[in-house]
Design a protein around this motif. Structure first.
Motif, PDB file in Angstrom:
ATOM      1  N   ALA A  24       0.841  -1.201   0.000  1.00 34.26           N
ATOM      2  CA  ALA A  24       0.000   0.000   0.000  1.00 34.26           C
ATOM      3  C   ALA A  24       0.876   1.251   0.000  1.00 34.26           C
ATOM      4  O   ALA A  24       0.636   2.200  -0.763  1.00 34.26           O
ATOM      5  N   GLY A  25       1.920   1.254   0.832  1.00 34.76           N
ATOM      6  CA  GLY A  25       2.834   2.394   0.880  1.00 34.76           C
ATOM      7  C   GLY A  25       3.514   2.636  -0.449  1.00 34.76           C
ATOM      8  O   GLY A  25       3.645   3.782  -0.901  1.00 34.76           O
ATOM      9  N   SER A  26       3.933   1.561  -1.092  1.00 35.56           N
ATOM     10  CA  SER A  26       4.585   1.686  -2.402  1.00 35.56           C
ATOM     11  C   SER A  26       3.638   2.290  -3.436  1.00 35.56           C
ATOM     12  O   SER A  26       4.049   3.125  -4.253  1.00 35.56           O
ATOM     13  N   CYS A  27       2.387   1.883  -3.390  1.00 35.79           N
ATOM     14  CA  CYS A  27       1.388   2.447  -4.320  1.00 35.79           C
ATOM     15  C   CYS A  27       1.214   3.945  -4.081  1.00 35.79           C
ATOM     16  O   CYS A  27       1.188   4.732  -5.035  1.00 35.79           O
ATOM     17  N   TYR A  28       1.107   4.338  -2.820  1.00 35.32           N
ATOM     18  CA  TYR A  28       0.947   5.762  -2.523  1.00 35.32           C
ATOM     19  C   TYR A  28       2.199   6.553  -2.889  1.00 35.32           C
ATOM     20  O   TYR A  28       2.101   7.698  -3.342  1.00 35.32           O
ATOM     21  N   LEU A  29       3.361   5.941  -2.732  1.00 42.52           N
ATOM     22  CA  LEU A  29       4.592   6.619  -3.138  1.00 42.52           C
ATOM     23  C   LEU A  29       4.594   6.835  -4.644  1.00 42.52           C
ATOM     24  O   LEU A  29       4.944   7.918  -5.121  1.00 42.52           O
ATOM     25  N   ASP A  30       4.182   5.819  -5.398  1.00 39.34           N
ATOM     26  CA  ASP A  30       4.077   5.956  -6.856  1.00 39.34           C
ATOM     27  C   ASP A  30       3.089   7.049  -7.250  1.00 39.34           C
ATOM     28  O   ASP A  30       3.256   7.705  -8.281  1.00 39.34           O
ATOM     29  N   LEU A  31       2.056   7.237  -6.425  1.00 36.27           N
ATOM     30  CA  LEU A  31       1.059   8.279  -6.686  1.00 36.27           C
ATOM     31  C   LEU A  31       1.506   9.653  -6.173  1.00 36.27           C
ATOM     32  O   LEU A  31       0.749  10.614  -6.250  1.00 36.27           O
ATOM     33  N   ARG A  32       2.734   9.712  -5.652  1.00 37.30           N
ATOM     34  CA  ARG A  32       3.320  10.946  -5.108  1.00 37.30           C
ATOM     35  C   ARG A  32       2.543  11.476  -3.898  1.00 37.30           C
ATOM     36  O   ARG A  32       2.427  12.673  -3.687  1.00 37.30           O
TER      37      ARG A  32
END
Length: 123
Positions: A24-32
């Motif tokens: 989940a964190g990685s996805c949010y990081l990708d979404l900036r």
């Protein structure tokens, strides 16, 4: 295990609470969305057993990355500094690359970032 359905594929067993939070964190990081990503990485660290040094280093480096993206350089340095001893005991090329990327990002952010990079290189 996160999956609850009988039709879940075998590989879903890999996703314990810590791994779920990491994804989940990685996805949010990708979404900036750095702040939200950091909250997920923090949860992943809390859910992770203390004996998983390599994984803990990964999550600390991810938190450092979110801090740099948010302009919070001192926190980035703190997370990276905490990850360094774990990286020495649990070598992983991916984490070495994350640390190099972090240092590169910090260097680009001006004198304060370069100072933190120099400290990390010496430590």
């Amino acid at each position: 295990m996160v999956g609850h359905c009988p039709s879940d594929p075998d590989w879903i067993g890999y996703f314990d609470a810590a791994e779920y939070c990491t994804q989940a964190g990685s996805c949010y990081l990708d979404l900036r969305k750095s702040e939200t990503a950091d909250q997920w990485f923090a949860q992943a660290l809390k859910a992770m057993p203390a004996d998983k040094g390599c994984d803990r280093a990964t999550h600390l480096l991810r938190r450092a990355e979110t801090a740099v993206r948010s302009g919070i350089f001192l926190a980035a340095g703190t997370f990276a500094w905490e990850a360094k001893p774990l990286m020495k005991t649990a070598r992983a090329a991916r984490n070495d690359g994350r640390l190099r990327d972090l240092q590169w990002s910090l260097r680009r952010r001006g004198p304060r970032g370069r100072e933190l990079t120099n400290r990390l290189s010496r430590g």
